[in-house]
Design an enzyme around this catalytic site. Structure first.
Site, mmCIF file in Angstrom:
data_model
loop_
_atom_site.group_PDB
_atom_site.id
_atom_site.type_symbol
_atom_site.label_atom_id
_atom_site.label_comp_id
_atom_site.label_asym_id
_atom_site.label_seq_id
_atom_site.Cartn_x
_atom_site.Cartn_y
_atom_site.Cartn_z
ATOM 1 N N ARG A 48 0.824 -1.219 0.000
ATOM 2 C CA ARG A 48 0.000 0.000 0.000
ATOM 3 C C ARG A 48 0.863 1.277 0.000
ATOM 4 N NH1 ARG A 48 -5.204 -1.217 3.942
ATOM 5 N NH2 ARG A 48 -6.521 -2.079 2.293
ATOM 6 N N LYS A 210 -18.604 -17.282 2.951
ATOM 7 C CA LYS A 210 -20.022 -17.107 3.269
ATOM 8 C C LYS A 210 -20.775 -16.226 2.298
ATOM 9 C CE LYS A 210 -19.836 -17.758 8.235
ATOM 10 N NZ LYS A 210 -20.020 -17.065 9.528
ATOM 11 N N GLY A 390 -12.646 -3.913 1.602
ATOM 12 C CA GLY A 390 -14.016 -3.472 1.884
ATOM 13 C C GLY A 390 -14.562 -2.502 0.842
#
Ligand code: 3PG
Ligand code: MG
Length: 419
Positions: A48, A210, A390
């Site tokens: 990053r 999930k 995210g």
């Protein structure tokens, strides 16, 4: 499917870039995402930091006084040695390779304001963790004003934090002339290319454990992709919705009805849902476990699905070869435990090869996916690899990213406007 405002409602062309910005002698406050892993007080992965260097280099060359700010971890308003940006400042200094980088042990206040006076054109300072102040996460306007005092121009290069409505990425953009940095623009352009205006046919691969954590992603992609591949534990819930007995595998019975809706909406939109036809199964998820391959309709009751089988992978590779664009988030199986990474890694290699040959525009994001690409050395072959987790998912889900909206809506005061 939803009436929530989405990224496609935003005029991204209203975002101002630093390309033609005159920064000579100006204090430029740069929000980067320097939230990197720290081990034993040192930066363990500087990806990053490296990705923000082009913005820093451009500003330095232009004669700006560069003031870098970021969060690290989730310290919730308290100072703690493990979440200090000091080691990050050191790594920034090493990577910039051009003079010392000033580290300040806070990010606002009179001492910080005073210490920053030492900066000359081309110099760089790194402020301490923004999240040591509660006002950061509460998007407090007072805290944003304290930050804004430190600079003349604001540059946001923290796409991976763009899903947070926090003071250093949201409130502040309304207080100062606000610009997107080079990494921010690269991320926005890559996602726009894959989602809003892809070269078709376009395939999305969504994997992971999930369904519940990515249901909005599936809902959104089912309306705009040509092929939607579902992998990992998530695929088990879709298979179960089609009447398949998934044995002892991870799946979410509470979401079966929801995935049925997703499959119906995909059908309506002409999006093909692509599921495995055979599976790699084992009794336990442990390294070197004994495993078998079985047809998807013959999963034994005491076994769990841990990877897609060889027929599925071949079918997927073949279908991928017919695509012009690929958008990938999430592994096909338990790739981090050998030998259950074969499917994910084979796919990473194939997508890398097709991209390298100029046959595929490939865009990947998310920690697990990037790890899988790195495991087979496919990262440099991909068209674009996002730094975001995210924020990447939120965009795929069609949701608006507060920091991107703030950049698009920010007004440049006339006296600082540039041609
Ligand atoms: C990330 O690592 O995903 C970003 O830096 C955001 O961090 P957060 O999830 O703690 O807001
Ligand atoms: Mg995170």
């Amino acid at each position: 499917m939803s009436s929530e405002p989405s990224m496609s409602d935003i005029d991204l062309s209203a975002i101002k870039t630093i390309d033609d910005l005159d920064v000579e002698g100006k204090r430029v406050l740069v929000r980067a995402d320097l939230n990197v892993p720290i081990e034993d007080g040192e930066v363990a992965d500087d990806t990053r930091i490296k990705r923000v260097l082009p913005t820093l280099a451009k500003l330095k060359q232009g004669g700006a006084k560069v003031i870098l700010m970021s969060h690290l971890g989730r310290p919730k308003g308290e100072r703690s040695p493990e979440t200090s940006l000091r080691p990050v400042a050191k790594r920034v200094e090493d990577l910039l390779n051009g003079g010392p980088v000033l580290f300040l042990d806070d990010c606002v206040g009179p001492d910080v304001e005073n210490d920053l006076k030492a900066l000359g054109p081309g110099d760089v300072a790194v402020l301490e963790n923004l999240r040591y102040h509660k006002g950061e996460e509460s998007n407090d306007i007072g805290f944003a004003k304290q930050l804004a005092k430190l600079g003349d121009i604001y540059v946001d290069d923290a796409f991976s934090s763009a899903h947070r409505a926090h003071a250093s990425v949201e409130a502040i953009a309304h207080l100062m002339p606000a610009y997107a940095g080079k990494l921010m623009m690269a991320e926005i352009n890559a996602l726009t290319k894959a989602l809003a205006d892809p070269k078709r046919p376009v395939m999305a691969i969504v994997g992971g454990a999930k369904v519940s954590t990515k249901i909005d992603v599936l809902k959104n992609l089912a309306t705009c992709m040509d092929v939607l591949v579902v992998g990992g534990g998530m695929a088990n819930t879709l298979l179960n919705a089609q009447g398949v007995n998934v044995g002892n595998s991870l799946y979410e019975p509470d979401f079966v009805d929801t995935v049925k809706e997703v499959m119906a909406s995909a059908k309506k939109a002409g999006c093909e849902i692509f599921l495995p036809v055979d599976e790699v199964v084992a009794k336990d998820l442990v390294p070197g476990a004994e495993w078998n391959v079985c047809d998807v309709n013959a999963i034994p009751n005491d076994m769990m699905v841990l990877d897609q089988g060889p027929k599925s992978i071949e079918r997927l590779k073949q279908r991928l070869g017919e695509m012009s664009t690929l958008l990938w988030n999430g592994p096909l199986g338990a790739f981090e435990v050998a030998p259950f990474g074969k499917g994910t890694l084979a796919l990473a290699e194939e997508a890398g090869r097709l991209s390298q040959e100029g046959k595929l525009v490939s865009i990947a994001g998310g920690g697990d996916t990037v790890r899988a690409l790195n495991m087979v050395g496919a990262t440099p072959s991909f068209t674009y690899v996002s730094t975001a987790g995210g924020a990447f998912l939120e965009w795929l889900a069609g949701r608006q990213l507060p920091a991107v909206i703030a950049l698009a809506n920010s007004q440049t005061p006339a006296q600082t406007a540039v041609a």
